[in-house]
Motif scaffolding. Sequence first.
Motif, short mmCIF file in Angstrom:
data_model
loop_
_atom_site.label_atom_id
_atom_site.label_comp_id
_atom_site.label_asym_id
_atom_site.label_seq_id
_atom_site.Cartn_x
_atom_site.Cartn_y
_atom_site.Cartn_z
N ALA A 1 -73.54 2.57 57.01
CA ALA A 1 -72.17 2.41 57.63
C ALA A 1 -71.04 2.37 56.99
O ALA A 1 -69.98 2.61 57.20
N VAL A 2 -71.07 1.54 55.75
CA VAL A 2 -69.98 1.14 55.01
C VAL A 2 -69.75 2.57 54.22
O VAL A 2 -68.36 2.88 54.18
N ASP A 3 -70.64 3.42 54.07
CA ASP A 3 -70.28 4.80 53.21
C ASP A 3 -69.45 5.60 54.38
O ASP A 3 -68.43 6.09 54.16
N GLU A 4 -69.93 5.53 55.51
CA GLU A 4 -69.27 6.43 56.60
C GLU A 4 -67.88 6.06 56.92
O GLU A 4 -67.02 6.92 57.10
N LEU A 5 -67.64 4.67 56.79
CA LEU A 5 -66.36 3.98 57.35
C LEU A 5 -65.17 4.06 56.05
O LEU A 5 -64.23 3.58 56.35
N TRP A 6 -65.79 4.23 54.63
CA TRP A 6 -64.85 4.06 53.80
C TRP A 6 -63.70 4.80 53.70
O TRP A 6 -62.52 4.08 53.64
N PRO A 7 -63.64 6.16 54.01
CA PRO A 7 -62.24 6.83 53.85
C PRO A 7 -61.48 6.20 54.94
O PRO A 7 -60.13 6.17 54.60
N SER A 8 -61.76 5.71 56.19
CA SER A 8 -60.83 5.01 57.21
C SER A 8 -60.51 3.70 56.92
O SER A 8 -59.40 3.38 57.19
N ALA A 9 -61.39 3.31 55.98
CA ALA A 9 -60.96 1.64 55.71
C ALA A 9 -59.60 1.88 54.57
O ALA A 9 -58.84 1.19 54.54
N LEU A 10 -59.84 2.83 53.54
CA LEU A 10 -58.73 2.88 52.92
C LEU A 10 -57.50 3.28 53.48
O LEU A 10 -56.36 3.00 53.08
#
Lengths: 110, 233, 303
Positions: free
Chosen positions: B173-182
Amino acid sequence: MIFEIFRQEREGQPFQHGGSLEAPNLAFAETYARELYGRRDESFALWIVPRESVEEILDPYVADVFDRDYRRVDGYSLKVKLKEARELAAKNAPHFPREETSAISDLGPA
Amino acid sequence: MSEEDLIRPAGSRSEGSVPESAQRILELADDELILGWRNSEWTGIAPFLEEDVAFSSIAQTEIGHARAWYELAARQTERGGVDADALAFDRDPDEYRCAPFVETRLVPDWARTIARHWLYETADAIRIEALKASGDPEVAGLAEKIDREETYHRMHADMWADRLRDEARFRGAVDELWPSALGLLEPGQRDRLCEIVGREPVEANERGEHTEELRPLWEEMTMVRRSVPGASW
Amino acid sequence: MLTTVRLEDTEFEAYVQAGGAVETGDAMPDDYRSALIKFIEMHGNSELMGVLPEREWILRAPTLQRKLALTAKVQDEVGHSQLIYRVVEDLGKPREACLDDLVAGKTKFHNVFHYPTKTWGDVAVIAWLVDAAAIISQKALLKCSYAPYARIMKKICWEESFHILHGRDCILALMTGTDEQRELVQEAVTRWWGPLMQFHGNPIAAEDDPMYRWRIKSQANEDARQQFLDGYVPQIWELGLTVPDPKLRKRDDGVWEYSEPDWDELKHVVTGHGPKTEERLGFRRWSREETAWVRSAVLADAA
């Protein structure tokens, strides 16, 4: 794990049992205790205790096998002895002022 | 976010519209509102009861912070009659400035919920820290106040991230959400986020375009309010 | 280690009748224990199921203030179910077993939580009148012979007092608003009146009810209903709202007269046949299954 929560409502007051909660460890328990017992600012302080650490004694009175009334207020009946002492004092020393002997009656419940 | 935008002089505001400085504040407010809205979808159905109570509090503080930012934006808006509720509910979905990161519905996936919660709180701390140094005393003061409550959010998020660290679904989930978090942060602040969470920078999913999920969210969020336009509730 | 003395039921009954309190570790008749579990578990179920008619409206609340207040209210209800299920757990039935039985339809919850919440007017009426009815029952439990339950009821009643204020505030905003808004309230009062009149249960003579003999309950169903009517009908009327019962009136001796509530409906609904029963239990089953992995991953230490 079950944690027991004790809360102090205001500074200086005794802690009282508030309830318990389930949490995997102390860090979670701390977060949940804040939420469950502090979210409306209803507690001044909290104690969080793992249930296993609470040693419960349900019958704390140590039985009176022998007479132990010397540790209790009701173990001292001064009324009769006081009367006797006053009479004796009046007989042996009639010049002794009555007022001073009255101090004896402050010693405890007669 | 650049500080200049938050403290742009009054003269640059166009009559009758929300000024650019307030627009920047709206980014923060919209992020908190929409994330708080999404998190409140967990109220009543969180994985266990103690957590349910805790997560509801987090949703409430997020909405509370949104309200504080909206109130500030409303004060900086020249047109009278705009209040926090009007800014929160009465704009068209396209006018919202929240990042795509906060828009996605994650119920009933607790792994992704915690991944977003942890990434958001970590990124938000960086953003709040910068705002505390703002030249606008109102912005700096509010950031200071908000930061005090965010401390608890971070404690909660870290506690969970630590607990789920070894769960494959959490790491995924962290991998998946990482680009949006940035995409939550200004480009200049992103290195710091990479450093704290120990991840490499990637191409960010930027603020600006909304996901398809925002409109249905907005429809539901405003349905009662739209049913009797202009009424008090 | 405590030496337990087997109390005879009559002796126990005399003890609790005289105001005696019972603690978790105390000796108690099996029937008392199972009656407690059943009663308190249903209370926990009701708090937890009572979340569902309101939680979807958190997402639709028309102002930020209402959204915050409604979230806080629902949060309290979840918190109450946490407190209550802990009491049940200490009496011998684990929380997971309570939830299993709840979603399997084996245990009950209050009638009012089996009905749909159709409009924001319902949300306001639930917070105002359903909570008012519930707080009357809960206040009476402050005197329950089972002390751990009585103690948590103190916290619960304290939190509920805020819910009624929130409800009344929502009602007043609607009643001072537009005709459409007033209509929302009237429709909701009309819709909820039947379930509200059934809420406290059919009148049972106290001497026939072991719940009184054991002082688990100390208020008769009809007393609770009279207290509700006395407290809230005047409030309903003063706002210009109508109660859908032509027979409703207060007699000179202070007793409220009303049409016989539909006891068949009550029985039908609480045995799992309400308009929303299946959907809500299904929703609970679904959310519980989806998050089962979290409980086994996170609460594993507890086992």
